[in-house]
Design an enzyme around this catalytic site. Structure first.
Site, mmCIF file in Angstrom:
data_model
loop_
_atom_site.group_PDB
_atom_site.id
_atom_site.type_symbol
_atom_site.label_atom_id
_atom_site.label_comp_id
_atom_site.label_asym_id
_atom_site.label_seq_id
_atom_site.Cartn_x
_atom_site.Cartn_y
_atom_site.Cartn_z
ATOM 1 N N ASP A 25 0.897 14.239 49.572
ATOM 2 C CA ASP A 25 1.611 14.163 48.282
ATOM 3 C C ASP A 25 3.088 13.804 48.462
ATOM 4 O O ASP A 25 3.716 13.339 47.525
ATOM 5 C CB ASP A 25 1.529 15.510 47.545
ATOM 6 C CG ASP A 25 0.103 15.988 47.345
ATOM 7 O OD1 ASP A 25 -0.815 15.148 47.397
ATOM 8 O OD2 ASP A 25 -0.103 17.198 47.140
ATOM 9 N N MET A 55 -4.620 10.774 44.436
ATOM 10 C CA MET A 55 -4.239 12.190 44.498
ATOM 11 C C MET A 55 -2.716 12.285 44.376
ATOM 12 O O MET A 55 -2.053 11.301 44.059
ATOM 13 C CB MET A 55 -4.718 12.797 45.813
ATOM 14 C CG MET A 55 -6.195 13.114 45.836
ATOM 15 S SD MET A 55 -6.593 14.036 47.342
ATOM 16 C CE MET A 55 -8.238 14.589 46.967
ATOM 17 N N GLN A 64 -8.334 9.706 50.996
ATOM 18 C CA GLN A 64 -6.871 9.650 51.163
ATOM 19 C C GLN A 64 -6.377 10.636 52.220
ATOM 20 O O GLN A 64 -5.303 10.484 52.772
ATOM 21 C CB GLN A 64 -6.182 9.955 49.828
ATOM 22 C CG GLN A 64 -6.428 8.880 48.789
ATOM 23 C CD GLN A 64 -6.212 9.374 47.370
ATOM 24 O OE1 GLN A 64 -5.113 9.334 46.872
ATOM 25 N NE2 GLN A 64 -7.260 9.844 46.719
ATOM 26 N N ARG A 65 -7.168 11.670 52.472
ATOM 27 C CA ARG A 65 -6.762 12.656 53.484
ATOM 28 C C ARG A 65 -7.382 12.344 54.841
ATOM 29 O O ARG A 65 -7.161 13.064 55.806
ATOM 30 C CB ARG A 65 -7.168 14.058 53.016
ATOM 31 C CG ARG A 65 -6.300 14.448 51.872
ATOM 32 C CD ARG A 65 -6.463 15.776 51.209
ATOM 33 N NE ARG A 65 -7.289 16.796 51.706
ATOM 34 C CZ ARG A 65 -7.509 17.931 51.032
ATOM 35 N NH1 ARG A 65 -6.917 18.121 49.846
ATOM 36 N NH2 ARG A 65 -8.277 18.858 51.507
ATOM 37 N N GLU A 96 -3.097 11.263 39.718
ATOM 38 C CA GLU A 96 -3.947 12.299 39.094
ATOM 39 C C GLU A 96 -3.165 13.230 38.172
ATOM 40 O O GLU A 96 -3.739 13.859 37.287
ATOM 41 C CB GLU A 96 -4.671 13.121 40.161
ATOM 42 C CG GLU A 96 -3.754 13.961 41.043
ATOM 43 C CD GLU A 96 -4.508 14.813 42.065
ATOM 44 O OE1 GLU A 96 -5.734 14.925 41.973
ATOM 45 O OE2 GLU A 96 -3.840 15.361 42.961
#
Ligand code: F6P
Length: 359
Positions: free
Chosen positions: A141, A183, A268-269, A233
């Site tokens: 993030d 995200m 994404q992770r 998101e």
């Protein structure tokens, strides 16, 4: 001779294993013992405490690029800070953690976590009063104040870029727009960076208001009948509930614009750690080991330009926007967001990317 431990907490991301490997390598050169706490705070609460001794065989160099954490980050269902605070059992939980750390007889703990973990570590700092606490920021993030990057962010941007590269080919074949929901929680930095990387025609982030009619007009004005609309998101639309990509898709459909939604989710992770994250992991590991050597405590490693420095956790907490967790109002974490002078906002508007009202 020191005894140190590493613990990874919060959501995983690519780059954690690079950090673990580099901490072990640097500690071994210094002749220190390194232990890994398995499953984050779950491991400290387990009986016996869930730890493993680490060396460069337990974290081989060829695996240091892999996503996830070799140490694991914990079970969602176990007792954690959030749950302990919500249940009014925080001092009991703190004592369990403090006793476990005392039992391990550690000189230092390297906590690789996000803004939630660091905020809670600072607010419950008596847990770590007998050792040196050094935090390394990781999160896709990139919502941690006072650092120019967090571990895992660049890989997440790369994962989204590759994902959208593939979508563009099918988008062109069917004359469709793809609304890709990223995200990022309530921080739009991931969507903004990935949107610029893929050449999105619109990037919608929680920090900037937008108008659906303007968005529709903008998409209609693009000299192409396919493309990417990147939406974070955390974006909300007044009067609507549900996933923002789906709400926007309905609006576009109503305006006669062919579209589909796409949710890259946990991809994404994941993904092999990109070089930028590996270099950052190496810099932050070195910085953390030097901080331990210098007996620093309650500090976070931070990237400043190309240098890595330590900043006090007190400054980290004060620098961000302290907000209550929407689900557990008693949990207050400090957060960073897209700054109004973020150069990428200017890049976006210069290139005719729709990023919201007034841009
Ligand atoms: O904070 C990292 C993150 O991946 C956010 O971007 C996302 O909203 C959240 O974690 C998902 O959390 P969980 O793993 O609990 O589904």
């Amino acid at each position: 001779m020191k005894k140190i431990a590493i613990m990874t907490t919060g959501g995983d991301c690519s780059g954690l294993n690079t950090v673990i490997n580099r901490i072990v390598a640097g500690a071994k050169i210094r002749g220190w013992d390194v232990w890994g706490i398995i499953d984050g705070t779950d491991g400290l609460c387990s009986k016996p405490i869930n730890v493993m001794e680490m060396n460069l065989k337990t974290v081989p160099i060829e695996n240091a690029r892999l996503a996830g954490s070799f140490l694991c980050n914990g079970h969602a269902c176990m007792m954690n800070f959030e749950r302990a605070i919500a249940m009014g059992r925080v001092s009991e939980f703190n004592k369990i953690l403090r006793d476990a750390l005392a039992k391990l007889k550690l000189d230092a703990l390297v906590l690789v976590g996000g803004n939630g973990s660091f905020s809670l570590a600072w607010l419950n700092r008596e847990i770590y009063r007998d050792l040196s606490l050094v935090c390394i920021p990781k999160t896709i993030d990139f919502d941690i104040p006072l650092t120019d990057r967090t571990i895992g962010f660049e890989t997440a941007v790369d994962q989204l870029t590759k994902y959208c590269d593939q979508l563009l080919l099918t988008a062109r074949s069917h004359h469709r727009w793809f609304i890709v929901q990223t995200m990022g929680r309530d921080c739009g930095r991931l969507a903004l960076n990935a949107g610029i990387a893929v050449g999105a025609d619109a990037i919608l982030v929680p920090e900037i208001k937008f108008d659906v009619d303007e968005l529709v007009q903008h998409i209609k004005s693009v000299d192409r009948d396919y493309g990417i609309i990147m939406v974070s998101e955390g974006v909300t639309l007044r009067g609507h509930s549900g996933r923002p990509a789906e709400i926007i898709a309905r609006k576009l459909t109503a305006a006669g614009i062919a579209n589909r939604t796409a949710f890259p989710d946990y991809i994404q992770r994941a993904g092999d750690t990109v070089a930028a994250d590996r270099i950052l992991g190496a810099k932050m590991a070195t910085c953390a080991l030097n901080a331990i050597e210098n007996n620093e405590t309650y500090v976070m490693t931070a990237l400043r330009g190309s240098d890595c420095v330590t900043v006090p956790l007190s400054e980290f907490y004060a620098a961000g926007d302290v907000r209550a967790d929407p689900n557990i109002p008693l949990v207050k974490t400090t957060n960073a967001y897209i700054e109004p002078d973020d150069p990428l906002l200017h890049v976006a508007s210069d290139l005719g990317v729709y990023i919201g009202v007034g841009e």
